[in-house]
Write an enzyme that holds these catalytic residues in place. Structure first.
Site, short mmCIF file in Angstrom:
data_model
loop_
_atom_site.label_atom_id
_atom_site.label_comp_id
_atom_site.label_asym_id
_atom_site.label_seq_id
_atom_site.Cartn_x
_atom_site.Cartn_y
_atom_site.Cartn_z
N HIS A 16 0.83 -1.21 0.00
CA HIS A 16 0.00 0.00 0.00
C HIS A 16 0.86 1.26 0.00
O HIS A 16 1.23 1.79 1.04
CB HIS A 16 -0.98 0.01 1.18
CG HIS A 16 -2.14 0.93 0.97
ND1 HIS A 16 -3.41 0.49 0.68
CD2 HIS A 16 -2.21 2.28 0.95
CE1 HIS A 16 -4.21 1.53 0.51
NE2 HIS A 16 -3.51 2.64 0.67
N HIS A 18 1.11 4.91 -2.41
CA HIS A 18 0.62 5.71 -3.55
C HIS A 18 1.77 6.41 -4.25
O HIS A 18 2.80 6.70 -3.64
CB HIS A 18 -0.41 6.73 -3.08
CG HIS A 18 -1.67 6.09 -2.58
ND1 HIS A 18 -2.71 5.73 -3.41
CD2 HIS A 18 -2.04 5.71 -1.34
CE1 HIS A 18 -3.67 5.17 -2.69
NE2 HIS A 18 -3.29 5.14 -1.43
N HIS A 200 -9.95 0.59 -1.59
CA HIS A 200 -9.88 1.16 -0.24
C HIS A 200 -11.23 0.97 0.44
O HIS A 200 -12.28 1.14 -0.19
CB HIS A 200 -9.60 2.67 -0.31
CG HIS A 200 -8.19 3.03 -0.57
ND1 HIS A 200 -7.54 2.68 -1.71
CD2 HIS A 200 -7.30 3.76 0.16
CE1 HIS A 200 -6.30 3.16 -1.68
NE2 HIS A 200 -6.13 3.82 -0.54
N GLU A 203 -11.60 2.81 6.20
CA GLU A 203 -10.63 3.80 6.71
C GLU A 203 -11.41 4.98 7.28
O GLU A 203 -11.45 5.19 8.48
CB GLU A 203 -9.69 4.26 5.58
CG GLU A 203 -8.71 5.34 6.03
CD GLU A 203 -8.04 6.06 4.85
OE1 GLU A 203 -8.54 5.98 3.71
OE2 GLU A 203 -7.02 6.73 5.09
N ASP A 281 1.40 4.06 2.85
CA ASP A 281 0.36 4.89 2.23
C ASP A 281 0.95 6.10 1.50
O ASP A 281 1.13 6.04 0.29
CB ASP A 281 -0.67 5.32 3.30
CG ASP A 281 -2.05 5.56 2.73
OD1 ASP A 281 -2.25 5.34 1.53
OD2 ASP A 281 -2.94 5.98 3.49
N ASP A 282 1.22 7.18 2.19
CA ASP A 282 1.80 8.39 1.59
C ASP A 282 2.91 8.95 2.48
O ASP A 282 2.69 9.95 3.18
CB ASP A 282 0.72 9.47 1.42
CG ASP A 282 -0.40 9.02 0.50
OD1 ASP A 282 -0.13 8.70 -0.67
OD2 ASP A 282 -1.56 8.97 0.96
ZN LIG Z 1 -4.29 4.58 0.33
#
Ligand SMILES: [Zn+2]
Length: 339
Positions: A16, A18, A200, A203, A281-282
């Site tokens: 995961h 991005h 997704h 969340e 994630d980021d």
């Molecule tokens: Zn994500």
């Protein structure tokens, strides 16, 4: 003194991450300089921005920062650099397999259209994989803020490039908008084309959004999925079917899904037998990369080294890596634990 095993040496798969969100902060500053882009202060402060995405305004602010960062990726060279550096950072954190997720629609206008954008991205992934030795694949992610027909177009495109390194199809952005089932045709196209469905869910919204991903999109993996912890029956279902949740603890805390790292229900999912693949994630916006997520499990949830090794195995088993790659990583995990 007690010996502590180094988590950056624990082999693992990263499922995961991005595209723009993987960028090194220093690279963002350099690219902004190169193109004369004035970045929002939150991206130049030298520390992760304070975000709270539990309401729509907070999410919108997060998206605005993401868009500002993305606007600094303008040429094929920038894309190649981004992907190579993402691979380098992953290798440093013990990743032996990386699946990076991208919505090519956002990059198409500056790269000459959708097809060129996809080709440039896939070539960059090939090159980075060769240069770093890291196995890498791509998930194409549709944006749930856009029309479901756009998602279908993307799914067809993703299927067309399946033999060039695309392994999965995702769905990202604000879970509070639209219904998962609006995207059921797009996911059917992706699955029929042999791609893994990894939307997704769970969340920003609760267990119902995870159930929708299972029922309407036939998800094989769930991006995040942590909120399933609120529903024991759903946990049982995820465990029975061994649906891997791509849990991103630092992201959850940064976006206010949970207040503190110790509140992310890693134990609940783990004890229920739900496989997890921890992810960053980021990292550009949340300030930590892959190994740091395992560090959170160790530090705030008292995962033993044997349990951390099991988490790493779950990430490998949940990946789209070929058998031989999985076998090698699993052997490496056993070795880490044995020494
Ligand atoms: Zn994500």
């Amino acid at each position: 003194m007690e010996h502590v095993r180094d988590l950056t040496l624990l082999p693992k798969a990263h499922l995961h991450l991005h595209f723009t969100g993987s960028m090194r902060p220093s690279t963002l500053l350099e690219l902004a300089d190169k193109y004369g882009v004035r970045l929002p202060d939150a991206l130049t402060a030298g520390e992760p921005p304070k975000l709270r995405a539990t309401d729509e305004r907070g999410w919108f602010r997060f998206q605005r920062l993401y868009d500002a960062a993305r606007s600094c990726l303008r040429e094929p060279d920038d894309i190649r650099r981004l992907v190579r550096e993402a691979a380098e950072e992953d290798v440093r954190d013990g990743s032996g397999w990386l699946e990076i997720q991208v919505d090519p629609t956002s990059y198409a206008p500056l790269l000459g259209g959708m097809i060129p954008a996809v080709e440039i991205i896939l070539d960059a992934v090939d090159a980075a994989s060769r240069e770093t030795g890291l196995g890498m694949r791509v998930l194409i992610a549709a944006n749930r803020m856009k029309h479901p027909l756009d998602a279908r177009t993307l799914a067809r495109l993703a299927v067309r490039y399946a033999d060039r390194g695309i392994v999965g199809f995702g769905l990202s952005n604000d879970e509070r908008r639209g219904m998962a089932r609006d995207f059921d045709r797009a996911f059917a196209i992706a699955r029929e084309g042999g791609l893994l469905a990894a939307p997704h869910g769970g969340e920003l919204t609760g267990p119902a959004s995870v159930r929708d991903c299972l029922d309407d999109l036939h998800a094989a993996r769930i991006g995040h999925g942590v909120r399933a912890a609120e529903d024991p029956r759903l946990l049982g279902r995820l465990a029975d079917r061994q649906i891997t949740c791509e849990v991103c603890p630092a992201s959850n805390v940064a976006l206010g899904v949970y207040e503190r790292p110790e509140d992310v229900p890693l134990r609940t999912l783990f004890e229920a037998g739900v496989p997890m693949a921890l992810g960053a994630d980021d990292p550009l916006l949340f300030g930590s990369r892959l190994a740091a997520q395992y560090e959170i499990a160790r530090r705030y949830h008292a995962f033993t080294d044997a349990e951390l090794a099991e988490l790493a195995r779950q990430s490998v088993r949940g990946s789209a890596a070929p058998e031989d790659v999985q076998a090698k990583l699993l052997a490496g995990i056993d070795h880490w634990l044995a020494t």
